[in-house]
Design an enzyme around this catalytic site. Sequence first.
Site, PDB file in Angstrom:
ATOM      1  N   GLY A  46      90.656 -39.555  54.960  1.00  0.00           N
ATOM      2  CA  GLY A  46      90.778 -38.437  55.831  1.00  0.00           C
ATOM      3  C   GLY A  46      91.013 -39.034  57.023  1.00  0.00           C
ATOM      4  N   CYS A  94      83.950 -44.501  58.353  1.00  0.00           N
ATOM      5  CA  CYS A  94      85.068 -44.081  59.297  1.00  0.00           C
ATOM      6  C   CYS A  94      85.996 -44.762  59.904  1.00  0.00           C
ATOM      7  CB  CYS A  94      84.138 -43.128  60.385  1.00  0.00           C
ATOM      8  SG  CYS A  94      85.178 -42.243  61.573  1.00  0.00           S
ATOM      9  N   HIS A 136      83.124 -34.074  56.988  1.00  0.00           N
ATOM     10  CA  HIS A 136      83.239 -34.927  57.865  1.00  0.00           C
ATOM     11  C   HIS A 136      84.323 -34.932  58.895  1.00  0.00           C
ATOM     12  CE1 HIS A 136      83.248 -39.851  58.369  1.00  0.00           C
ATOM     13  NE2 HIS A 136      84.496 -39.269  59.074  1.00  0.00           N
ATOM     14  N   GLU A 137      85.385 -34.441  58.453  1.00  0.00           N
ATOM     15  CA  GLU A 137      86.837 -34.442  59.181  1.00  0.00           C
ATOM     16  C   GLU A 137      86.418 -33.076  60.174  1.00  0.00           C
ATOM     17  OE1 GLU A 137      88.777 -36.500  59.406  1.00  0.00           O
ATOM     18  OE2 GLU A 137      87.786 -37.597  57.617  1.00  0.00           O
ATOM     19  N   HIS A 140      84.562 -34.125  63.175  1.00  0.00           N
ATOM     20  CA  HIS A 140      85.378 -34.777  64.137  1.00  0.00           C
ATOM     21  C   HIS A 140      85.926 -34.018  65.124  1.00  0.00           C
ATOM     22  CE1 HIS A 140      85.681 -39.181  63.242  1.00  0.00           C
ATOM     23  NE2 HIS A 140      85.933 -38.959  61.956  1.00  0.00           N
TER      24      HIS A 140
HETATM   25 ZN    ZN Z   1      85.791 -40.243  60.473  1.00  0.00          ZN
END
Ligand code: ZN
Length: 152
Positions: A46, A94, A136-137, A140
């Site tokens: 990702g 990450c 997770h994305e 961000h």
């Molecule tokens: Zn990340």
Amino acid sequence: MFLDIVTGEKTEILRTVCAKVTKFDKSLAKLVSDMNDTMIKAKGVGIAAPQVGVNSRVFLAVLGSTTKNPVTVPMVNPEITYFSDDEELDEEGCLSLPKQFAKVWRSERVTVKFQDLKGKSSQLKLSGLDARVVQHEVDHLNGILFIDRLED
Ligand code: ZN
């Protein structure tokens, strides 16, 4: 084209709530194409626009990344509309935090609504690793890194 990946937990663009995408034009398609090249080179599953220094609500997620037929899906203006109460603890890393890995609790299932590169809306119900990558994305795009979600 490869883009530079922004790193560092205190870097401003990684701590920014990104702006909604309003233009579904060639420059968006180019950004997504370059992000895809960059993600493949970095061996990620990702990548979000702020990780390449761009303040836009767009990311790519590789769904089915552990299967024979992974699919990379660009998600523009994504919104998670359902989080399951069931959570799973699993290891995350990450691209913006090289060499840092830790176990993070995430909902086991989510529903995500998003637009494609032409602005068409759809939604996906995801579970397991796919649900984790999308959570997770989306973080961000809101200036949140996985290390913020670790328990003391
Ligand atoms: Zn990340």
